[in-house]
Design an enzyme around this catalytic site. Structure first.
Site, PDB file in Angstrom:
ATOM      1  NE  ARG A 133     -71.519   9.931  -2.685  1.00  0.00           N
ATOM      2  CZ  ARG A 133     -71.829  10.418  -3.883  1.00  0.00           C
ATOM      3  NH1 ARG A 133     -70.888  10.630  -4.785  1.00  0.00           N
ATOM      4  NH2 ARG A 133     -73.077  10.690  -4.206  1.00  0.00           N
TER       5      ARG A 133
ATOM      6  CG  ASN B 241     -66.527  11.168  -9.482  1.00  0.00           C
ATOM      7  OD1 ASN B 241     -67.738  11.211  -9.507  1.00  0.00           O
ATOM      8  ND2 ASN B 241     -65.861  10.205  -8.860  1.00  0.00           N
TER       9      ASN B 241
ATOM     10  CG  ASP C 251     -68.606  15.517  -7.708  1.00  0.00           C
ATOM     11  OD1 ASP C 251     -68.214  14.432  -8.168  1.00  0.00           O
ATOM     12  OD2 ASP C 251     -69.663  16.080  -8.095  1.00  0.00           O
TER      13      ASP C 251
ATOM     14  CG  ASP D   8     -72.056  19.263 -10.250  1.00  0.00           C
ATOM     15  OD1 ASP D   8     -72.276  18.842  -9.108  1.00  0.00           O
ATOM     16  OD2 ASP D   8     -71.849  20.459 -10.514  1.00  0.00           O
TER      17      ASP D   8
ATOM     18  CG  ASP E  60     -70.452  12.010 -12.293  1.00  0.00           C
ATOM     19  OD1 ASP E  60     -69.394  12.368 -11.755  1.00  0.00           O
ATOM     20  OD2 ASP E  60     -71.566  12.156 -11.758  1.00  0.00           O
TER      21      ASP E  60
ATOM     22  CG  ASP F 115     -74.960  13.277 -12.725  1.00  0.00           C
ATOM     23  OD1 ASP F 115     -76.139  12.872 -12.808  1.00  0.00           O
ATOM     24  OD2 ASP F 115     -74.094  12.699 -12.064  1.00  0.00           O
TER      25      ASP F 115
END
Length: 178
Positions: A23, A87, A103, A105, A107, A120
């Site tokens: 992202r 995160n 990241d 995953d 969260d 997640d």
């Protein structure tokens, strides 16, 4: 430290463990940089996902990006209070072009009443196997999740009352000077 970043927009890039882009935020306005962290705000910022989808953030968000911790905290300022999206991620660095982190995953969502929800976990298990996170990394990431939960429950660090509002006020001062 690069004090020249303060008061300027930077790109924010988020990657996955395998090096693929996850992202990108078109800009974040840097409010503070210390040897420990970056504090950045975004507001109605264009975000591009790895699949090409594009969207804009909805509300002002104070982003707390530690340089030496394996997480970051997004403090979303909404009418009903500050919502926190955390995160589990690599420490954030600035490479001259963008603030960057990986990241991982997992969260943590923390609500204005400080109740929280871990998100997640299944995605984390899948990516851990696919991208070979390793036992040591797995331990670090799970310890950091525990640290975030403890910080939220103690209302410390970026979870302390008034933190997001203070930095939003600093941002408004920058805007009023322009």
């Amino acid at each position: 430290m690069n004090k020249a970043l303060v008061g300027h927009d930077v790109l924010i890039h988020c990657y996955k463990h395998d090096g693929s882009i996850h992202r990108c935020w078109k800009k974040g306005f840097v409010l503070e940089e210390t040897s420990q962290h970056y504090i950045v705000i975004n507001n109605r910022t264009l975000v591009t996902e790895s699949d090409g989808r594009r969207w804009y953030t909805r509300e002002p968000a104070i982003c707390y990006f530690p340089k030496n911790q394996w997480y970051n905290v997004i403090c979303m300022i909404r009418k009903n209070g500050v919502h926190f999206y955390c995160n589990i991620a690599s420490p954030t660095l600035f490479d001259g072009d963008a603030l960057k982190y990986i990241d991982y995953d997992l969260d943590l969502k923390v609500f204005p009443d400080y109740k929280y929800k871990i998100l997640d976990e299944e995605e984390y298990r899948q990516h851990k196997a696919q991208m070979h996170y390793g036992e040591k990394l797995d331990q670090i990431l799970n310890q950091q999740l525990d640290i975030l939960i403890e910080m939220a429950m103690n209302m410390s660090g970026p979870f302390r009352p008034g933190f997001a509002e203070h930095w939003y006020g600093v941002y408004q001062q920058y805007i009023s000077k322009k």
